[in-house]
Design a protein around this motif. Structure first.
Motif, PDB file in Angstrom:
ATOM      1  N   ALA A  29       0.815  -1.213   0.000  1.00 34.81           N
ATOM      2  CA  ALA A  29       0.000   0.000   0.000  1.00 34.81           C
ATOM      3  C   ALA A  29       0.848   1.262   0.000  1.00 34.81           C
ATOM      4  CB  ALA A  29      -0.924   0.005   1.224  1.00 34.81           C
ATOM      5  N   ALA A  30       0.429   2.217  -0.808  1.00 35.00           N
ATOM      6  CA  ALA A  30       1.075   3.538  -0.810  1.00 35.00           C
ATOM      7  C   ALA A  30       0.558   4.316   0.387  1.00 35.00           C
ATOM      8  CB  ALA A  30       0.779   4.276  -2.103  1.00 35.00           C
ATOM      9  N   ASP A  31       1.436   5.067   1.011  1.00 35.01           N
ATOM     10  CA  ASP A  31       1.028   5.907   2.136  1.00 35.01           C
ATOM     11  C   ASP A  31       0.017   6.933   1.654  1.00 35.01           C
ATOM     12  OD1 ASP A  31       1.098   6.915   4.764  1.00 35.01           O
ATOM     13  OD2 ASP A  31       2.538   8.447   4.163  1.00 35.01           O
ATOM     14  N   VAL A  40       5.761   1.264   2.147  1.00 36.16           N
ATOM     15  CA  VAL A  40       6.806   0.441   2.753  1.00 36.16           C
ATOM     16  C   VAL A  40       7.664  -0.214   1.678  1.00 36.16           C
ATOM     17  CG1 VAL A  40       7.261  -1.585   4.197  1.00 36.16           C
ATOM     18  CG2 VAL A  40       5.453   0.036   4.847  1.00 36.16           C
ATOM     19  N   GLY A  41       7.019  -0.860   0.699  1.00 36.56           N
ATOM     20  CA  GLY A  41       7.747  -1.577  -0.347  1.00 36.56           C
ATOM     21  C   GLY A  41       8.736  -0.710  -1.116  1.00 36.56           C
ATOM     22  N   PRO A  42       8.313   0.454  -1.601  1.00 33.95           N
ATOM     23  CA  PRO A  42       9.260   1.306  -2.328  1.00 33.95           C
ATOM     24  C   PRO A  42      10.447   1.774  -1.472  1.00 33.95           C
ATOM     25  CG  PRO A  42       7.032   1.907  -2.908  1.00 33.95           C
ATOM     26  CD  PRO A  42       6.933   0.923  -1.764  1.00 33.95           C
ATOM     27  N   HIS A  43      10.196   2.078  -0.202  1.00 39.47           N
ATOM     28  CA  HIS A  43      11.316   2.502   0.662  1.00 39.47           C
ATOM     29  C   HIS A  43      12.282   1.346   0.891  1.00 39.47           C
ATOM     30  CE1 HIS A  43      10.363   6.630   1.633  1.00 39.47           C
ATOM     31  NE2 HIS A  43       9.099   6.283   1.784  1.00 39.47           N
ATOM     32  N   LEU A  44      11.733   0.151   1.124  1.00 39.89           N
ATOM     33  CA  LEU A  44      12.604  -1.001   1.322  1.00 39.89           C
ATOM     34  C   LEU A  44      13.397  -1.290   0.050  1.00 39.89           C
ATOM     35  CD1 LEU A  44      13.115  -3.510   3.398  1.00 39.89           C
ATOM     36  CD2 LEU A  44      12.101  -4.680   1.451  1.00 39.89           C
ATOM     37  N   ARG A  45      12.720  -1.263  -1.106  1.00 39.13           N
ATOM     38  CA  ARG A  45      13.399  -1.521  -2.375  1.00 39.13           C
ATOM     39  C   ARG A  45      14.528  -0.533  -2.598  1.00 39.13           C
ATOM     40  NH1 ARG A  45      14.388   1.761  -6.057  1.00 39.13           N
ATOM     41  NH2 ARG A  45      12.282   2.533  -6.089  1.00 39.13           N
ATOM     42  N   VAL A 135      18.624   4.002   7.868  1.00 40.18           N
ATOM     43  CA  VAL A 135      17.876   4.537   9.012  1.00 40.18           C
ATOM     44  C   VAL A 135      16.885   5.602   8.537  1.00 40.18           C
ATOM     45  CG1 VAL A 135      18.064   5.952  11.110  1.00 40.18           C
ATOM     46  CG2 VAL A 135      19.570   3.976  10.796  1.00 40.18           C
ATOM     47  N   HIS A 136      17.316   6.462   7.641  1.00 40.22           N
ATOM     48  CA  HIS A 136      16.439   7.510   7.106  1.00 40.22           C
ATOM     49  C   HIS A 136      15.183   6.897   6.474  1.00 40.22           C
ATOM     50  CE1 HIS A 136      15.083  10.898   4.678  1.00 40.22           C
ATOM     51  NE2 HIS A 136      15.201  10.120   3.605  1.00 40.22           N
ATOM     52  N   HIS A 137      15.368   5.906   5.623  1.00 41.99           N
ATOM     53  CA  HIS A 137      14.207   5.292   4.967  1.00 41.99           C
ATOM     54  C   HIS A 137      13.383   4.465   5.941  1.00 41.99           C
ATOM     55  CE1 HIS A 137      14.596   6.699   0.884  1.00 41.99           C
ATOM     56  NE2 HIS A 137      15.899   6.714   1.128  1.00 41.99           N
ATOM     57  N   TYR A 138      14.022   3.818   6.902  1.00 40.57           N
ATOM     58  CA  TYR A 138      13.274   3.094   7.927  1.00 40.57           C
ATOM     59  C   TYR A 138      12.443   4.075   8.761  1.00 40.57           C
ATOM     60  CZ  TYR A 138      15.636  -1.505   7.451  1.00 40.57           C
ATOM     61  OH  TYR A 138      16.091  -2.732   7.035  1.00 40.57           O
ATOM     62  N   ALA A 139      12.954   5.259   9.033  1.00 38.80           N
ATOM     63  CA  ALA A 139      12.188   6.247   9.790  1.00 38.80           C
ATOM     64  C   ALA A 139      10.928   6.647   9.016  1.00 38.80           C
ATOM     65  CB  ALA A 139      13.045   7.479  10.080  1.00 38.80           C
ATOM     66  N   LEU A 140      11.048   6.766   7.703  1.00 40.42           N
ATOM     67  CA  LEU A 140       9.869   7.066   6.881  1.00 40.42           C
ATOM     68  C   LEU A 140       8.883   5.902   6.919  1.00 40.42           C
ATOM     69  CD1 LEU A 140      11.700   8.759   3.888  1.00 40.42           C
ATOM     70  CD2 LEU A 140      10.283   9.886   5.621  1.00 40.42           C
ATOM     71  N   VAL A 141       9.399   4.681   6.854  1.00 39.51           N
ATOM     72  CA  VAL A 141       8.544   3.494   6.954  1.00 39.51           C
ATOM     73  C   VAL A 141       7.833   3.483   8.306  1.00 39.51           C
ATOM     74  CG1 VAL A 141       8.598   0.969   7.189  1.00 39.51           C
ATOM     75  CG2 VAL A 141       9.803   2.082   5.290  1.00 39.51           C
ATOM     76  N   ALA A 142       8.550   3.805   9.369  1.00 38.88           N
ATOM     77  CA  ALA A 142       7.947   3.831  10.707  1.00 38.88           C
ATOM     78  C   ALA A 142       6.797   4.831  10.762  1.00 38.88           C
ATOM     79  CB  ALA A 142       9.010   4.163  11.760  1.00 38.88           C
ATOM     80  N   MET A 143       6.981   5.997  10.170  1.00 38.54           N
ATOM     81  CA  MET A 143       5.899   6.995  10.143  1.00 38.54           C
ATOM     82  C   MET A 143       4.695   6.468   9.372  1.00 38.54           C
ATOM     83  SD  MET A 143       8.056  10.577   9.676  1.00 38.54           S
ATOM     84  CE  MET A 143       6.910  11.111   8.466  1.00 38.54           C
ATOM     85  N   ILE A 144       4.945   5.862   8.231  1.00 38.70           N
ATOM     86  CA  ILE A 144       3.862   5.306   7.411  1.00 38.70           C
ATOM     87  C   ILE A 144       3.080   4.265   8.216  1.00 38.70           C
ATOM     88  CG2 ILE A 144       3.405   3.802   5.421  1.00 38.70           C
ATOM     89  CD1 ILE A 144       5.879   5.235   4.072  1.00 38.70           C
ATOM     90  N   LEU A 145       3.808   3.375   8.861  1.00 38.50           N
ATOM     91  CA  LEU A 145       3.144   2.309   9.616  1.00 38.50           C
ATOM     92  C   LEU A 145       2.383   2.848  10.814  1.00 38.50           C
ATOM     93  CD1 LEU A 145       5.856  -0.489   9.433  1.00 38.50           C
ATOM     94  CD2 LEU A 145       3.701  -0.355   8.164  1.00 38.50           C
ATOM     95  N   ARG A 146       2.966   3.787  11.517  1.00 38.57           N
ATOM     96  CA  ARG A 146       2.272   4.340  12.691  1.00 38.57           C
ATOM     97  C   ARG A 146       0.983   5.045  12.291  1.00 38.57           C
ATOM     98  NH1 ARG A 146       7.997   5.510  14.822  1.00 38.57           N
ATOM     99  NH2 ARG A 146       8.239   3.784  16.283  1.00 38.57           N
ATOM    100  N   ARG A 147       0.981   5.700  11.139  1.00 34.63           N
ATOM    101  CA  ARG A 147      -0.262   6.326  10.652  1.00 34.63           C
ATOM    102  C   ARG A 147      -1.322   5.279  10.348  1.00 34.63           C
ATOM    103  NH1 ARG A 147       2.827  10.669   7.709  1.00 34.63           N
ATOM    104  NH2 ARG A 147       2.905   9.263   5.950  1.00 34.63           N
ATOM    105  N   ARG A 148      -0.895   4.056  10.091  1.00 37.44           N
ATOM    106  CA  ARG A 148      -1.821   2.951   9.818  1.00 37.44           C
ATOM    107  C   ARG A 148      -2.151   2.169  11.095  1.00 37.44           C
ATOM    108  NH1 ARG A 148      -2.626   1.018   4.819  1.00 37.44           N
ATOM    109  NH2 ARG A 148      -1.800   2.275   3.145  1.00 37.44           N
TER     110      ARG A 148
END
Length: 174
Positions: A29-31, A40-45, A135-148
């Motif tokens: 899912a896109a944020d 999540v997927g694009p940041h991990l990729r 870490v930078h991209h994981y922090a963005l992933v963390a924000m995305i997940l917390r909003r969900r």
């Protein structure tokens, strides 16, 4: 004291742990649907791409961060993300015997023919770069997940230096 290699391996383990705890829909899912690549997927990729660039360029001593694969499968398929992180961790762990001061030439966000496109670096410095980048991209992933409504974990997306600071502060408070 942990090395940059150890820190990168720990980050890859954190990513694997996270991917085991989220479902496929959350991964894909896109944020914000209006912002391509914001899930999540694009940041991990993107993180996988950077590690692959380092590993692919080591043999020639030339790391081109612009030559990313951008594997759509890793971006959209959680199982492909898990496989990519597993493979990276295995390959990265093989660097333990390498001299961290191995000299490299590095290019990022610069046309290949631009004057000064390639910079001098070392394996140690590139591993340090990858810690901050991941870490930078994981922090963005963390924000995305917390909003969900999904908690990725207190340490997920937090810089190693911040984690050490928190630990020191907590030990003083006791």
């Amino acid at each position: 004291m942990r090395t940059a290699l150890d820190q990168n391996l720990e980050l890859l383990r954190q990513g694997l742990d996270l991917l085991e705890r989220i479902d496929d829909d959350t991964y894909r899912a896109a944020d914000d649907p209006a912002e391509a690549g914001s899930g999540v997927g694009p940041h991990l990729r993107h993180c996988v791409d950077a590690y692959e660039c380092l590993l692919c360029g080591l043999g020639q001593g030339r790391v081109d961060y612009d030559a990313r694969r951008r594997d759509a499968g890793v971006e959209s398929d959680r199982r492909a993300g898990v496989a990519a992180l597993d493979e990276l961790a295995a390959n990265l762990s093989l660097l333990a015997d390498r001299d961290p001061d191995t000299e490299l030439r590095v290019k990022a966000d610069t046309p290949a023919d631009a004057p000064g496109a390639w910079s001098r670096s070392t394996l140690r410095r590139e591993l340090q770069f990858l810690v901050g980048h991941t870490v930078h991209h994981y922090a963005l992933v963390a924000m995305i997940l917390r909003r969900r409504g999904i908690e990725p974990g207190r340490d997920f997306g937090v810089a190693p230096s911040t984690l050490r600071h928190w630990a020191r502060r907590e030990s003083i408070a006791r």
